[in-house]
Design an enzyme around this catalytic site. Sequence first.
Site, mmCIF file in Angstrom:
data_model
loop_
_atom_site.group_PDB
_atom_site.id
_atom_site.type_symbol
_atom_site.label_atom_id
_atom_site.label_comp_id
_atom_site.label_asym_id
_atom_site.label_seq_id
_atom_site.Cartn_x
_atom_site.Cartn_y
_atom_site.Cartn_z
ATOM 1 N N ARG A 1 4.176 8.063 -0.344
ATOM 2 C CA ARG A 1 3.561 9.117 -1.227
ATOM 3 C C ARG A 1 4.145 10.349 -1.289
ATOM 4 O O ARG A 1 4.760 10.898 -0.338
ATOM 5 C CB ARG A 1 2.168 9.237 -0.548
ATOM 6 C CG ARG A 1 1.262 7.759 -0.511
ATOM 7 C CD ARG A 1 0.793 7.596 -2.169
ATOM 8 N NE ARG A 1 -0.122 6.524 -1.929
ATOM 9 C CZ ARG A 1 0.480 5.310 -2.421
ATOM 10 N NH1 ARG A 1 1.627 5.159 -2.932
ATOM 11 N NH2 ARG A 1 -0.302 4.113 -2.476
ATOM 12 N N HIS B 1 6.995 6.583 -10.055
ATOM 13 C CA HIS B 1 5.898 5.547 -9.200
ATOM 14 C C HIS B 1 6.086 4.425 -9.569
ATOM 15 O O HIS B 1 4.901 3.833 -9.896
ATOM 16 C CB HIS B 1 4.675 6.300 -9.287
ATOM 17 C CG HIS B 1 3.799 5.713 -7.944
ATOM 18 N ND1 HIS B 1 2.841 6.360 -7.478
ATOM 19 C CD2 HIS B 1 3.788 4.386 -7.484
ATOM 20 C CE1 HIS B 1 2.235 5.788 -6.456
ATOM 21 N NE2 HIS B 1 2.971 4.672 -6.350
HETATM 22 P P1 NDP Z 1 1.436 -1.113 6.380
HETATM 23 O O1 NDP Z 1 0.271 -0.621 6.816
HETATM 24 O O2 NDP Z 1 1.852 -2.741 6.560
HETATM 25 O O3 NDP Z 1 2.680 -0.629 7.533
HETATM 26 C C1 NDP Z 1 2.589 0.844 7.710
HETATM 27 C C2 NDP Z 1 3.757 1.234 8.590
HETATM 28 O O4 NDP Z 1 3.859 2.650 8.843
HETATM 29 C C3 NDP Z 1 3.418 0.468 9.986
HETATM 30 O O5 NDP Z 1 4.735 0.192 10.615
HETATM 31 C C4 NDP Z 1 2.868 1.554 10.730
HETATM 32 O O6 NDP Z 1 2.924 1.574 12.214
HETATM 33 C C5 NDP Z 1 3.715 2.834 10.474
HETATM 34 N N1 NDP Z 1 2.789 4.182 10.634
HETATM 35 C C6 NDP Z 1 1.722 4.452 10.127
HETATM 36 N N2 NDP Z 1 1.244 5.443 10.635
HETATM 37 C C7 NDP Z 1 2.137 6.007 11.567
HETATM 38 C C8 NDP Z 1 2.496 7.216 12.166
HETATM 39 N N3 NDP Z 1 1.549 8.356 12.352
HETATM 40 N N4 NDP Z 1 3.724 7.147 13.022
HETATM 41 C C9 NDP Z 1 4.675 6.141 12.993
HETATM 42 N N5 NDP Z 1 4.497 5.085 12.101
HETATM 43 C C10 NDP Z 1 3.335 4.928 11.295
HETATM 44 O O7 NDP Z 1 1.811 -0.630 5.012
HETATM 45 P P2 NDP Z 1 2.738 -1.262 3.731
HETATM 46 O O8 NDP Z 1 3.990 -1.418 4.427
HETATM 47 O O9 NDP Z 1 2.144 -2.307 3.201
HETATM 48 O O10 NDP Z 1 2.959 0.130 2.831
HETATM 49 C C11 NDP Z 1 3.272 1.365 3.230
HETATM 50 C C12 NDP Z 1 2.974 2.373 2.111
HETATM 51 O O11 NDP Z 1 4.033 2.228 1.219
HETATM 52 C C13 NDP Z 1 1.635 2.480 1.426
HETATM 53 O O12 NDP Z 1 0.845 3.005 2.271
HETATM 54 C C14 NDP Z 1 2.093 3.242 0.111
HETATM 55 O O13 NDP Z 1 1.960 4.526 0.777
HETATM 56 C C15 NDP Z 1 3.486 3.067 -0.023
HETATM 57 N N6 NDP Z 1 3.946 2.043 -1.240
HETATM 58 C C16 NDP Z 1 4.357 2.823 -2.397
HETATM 59 C C17 NDP Z 1 4.499 2.076 -3.242
HETATM 60 C C18 NDP Z 1 5.284 2.526 -4.561
HETATM 61 O O14 NDP Z 1 5.483 2.116 -5.630
HETATM 62 N N7 NDP Z 1 6.133 3.763 -4.271
HETATM 63 C C19 NDP Z 1 4.138 0.462 -3.690
HETATM 64 C C20 NDP Z 1 3.598 -0.022 -2.354
HETATM 65 C C21 NDP Z 1 3.279 0.908 -1.245
HETATM 66 P P3 NDP Z 1 2.740 0.344 12.970
HETATM 67 O O15 NDP Z 1 3.287 -0.862 12.467
HETATM 68 O O16 NDP Z 1 2.716 0.676 14.361
HETATM 69 O O17 NDP Z 1 1.232 0.163 12.559
HETATM 70 C C1 OXD Z 2 0.867 0.871 -3.738
HETATM 71 C C2 OXD Z 2 1.525 1.885 -4.948
HETATM 72 O O1 OXD Z 2 0.312 1.573 -2.848
HETATM 73 O O2 OXD Z 2 1.752 1.287 -5.899
HETATM 74 O O3 OXD Z 2 0.788 -0.335 -3.996
HETATM 75 O O4 OXD Z 2 1.710 2.687 -4.469
#
Ligand code: NDP
Ligand code: OXD
Length: 313
Positions: A228, A276
């Site tokens: 983000r 994005h």
């Molecule tokens: P998940 O919830 O599956 O994974 C999140 C990961 O981040 C986990 O490994 C989690 O750790 C880790 N995490 C969260 N908080 C912390 C912290 N404080 N310190 C260290 N690690 C942390 O999410 P997704 O993989 O499905 O998606 C991730 C993000 O990708 C979305 O929230 C969005 O922001 C972004 N996104 C962007 C898109 C784009 O088009 N640019 C499209 C899709 C997603 P743990 O495993 O220990 O819980």
């Molecule tokens: C998502 C994105 O969070 O597209 O799925 O950013």
Amino acid sequence: MGQIRPSIFFHSNLDSPDEWRASLATEFEDFTFSVGNDVASPESVDVALVWTLPDDGLQRFVNLRAILSLGAGIDQLDLERLPKHVPIARLVDESLTRTMVDYAKTAVYRYHRRFHFFERQSQNGRWTFISPTLTAETSVGILGLGEIGRAIALALQREGFAVYGWSRSPKHLAGIMTYTGGDGLKSMVGRSNIVLNVLPLTDETRCILCRELFAQFEKGTCLINMGRGMHLVESDLLEAIASGRVDAATLDVASVEPLPLTHPFWGHPDILITPHVAGISRPTTAVAMIAANIRRAMAGERLLHEVDLARGY
Ligand code: NDP
Ligand code: OXD
């Protein structure tokens, strides 16, 4: 075909309601699908399927059973404005993960094979030979090892890159060195040629890509932000590029989207902006999880990929 008759409210400025209605029709024989202000009976709405919140929020849906995000992230839903008692689920979808992996590989290879350097050279008519390196000689540190980060890490590892990953809880991924905690993050970025962020936006991760973290980078590290815009302190990135700490950055997300025309990132020779587009979900694939969650919501069961609001993701 399910026997339930859910009433679904849909709101998105990015996703097509017609495509979603058609995909939901493959799962439910009978359902109500309302878009925008055109909701005949708000008190009958069971599920909100939304990318962002409508201006008037969701308060009129007094019997709402679930909020289903059309994105993997949920921060764009403005958590403060959500009804507190209604569970929220984020989206996990193979198209979304696949497109995120493809984007990550493209951006990583562009730096690994120095295309960003050759793009600058070709604009200036310069023929500069740089010997290519093997993928094993390029290290990639990934912030976030969830659904998407883990898929990216494994895909890059299969390509032969040296891959490291950082998450909140410890992870065991074959062939990938993993880290947790503040010190773990510093160690990881300090040994990465490319740092790639795919974290959710929470109170803990906001502004994580900042001066203090860039100070841990080896000179010439490349940055890819697919998480983000608010993960990045944009002025700190400009400073880190000017000092050479960061060589170049690929940013799919920005603090304000669309990025305003006057923003210094536009036209910056070392910054590539994409609007994005890194991950795109398809209703045809995403509908399976959404339909499963609609059934769960109707049955009063816990949602798949339910958000833990205390953690923020
Ligand atoms: P998940 O919830 O599956 O994974 C999140 C990961 O981040 C986990 O490994 C989690 O750790 C880790 N995490 C969260 N908080 C912390 C912290 N404080 N310190 C260290 N690690 C942390 O999410 P997704 O993989 O499905 O998606 C991730 C993000 O990708 C979305 O929230 C969005 O922001 C972004 N996104 C962007 C898109 C784009 O088009 N640019 C499209 C899709 C997603 P743990 O495993 O220990 O819980
Ligand atoms: C998502 C994105 O969070 O597209 O799925 O950013």
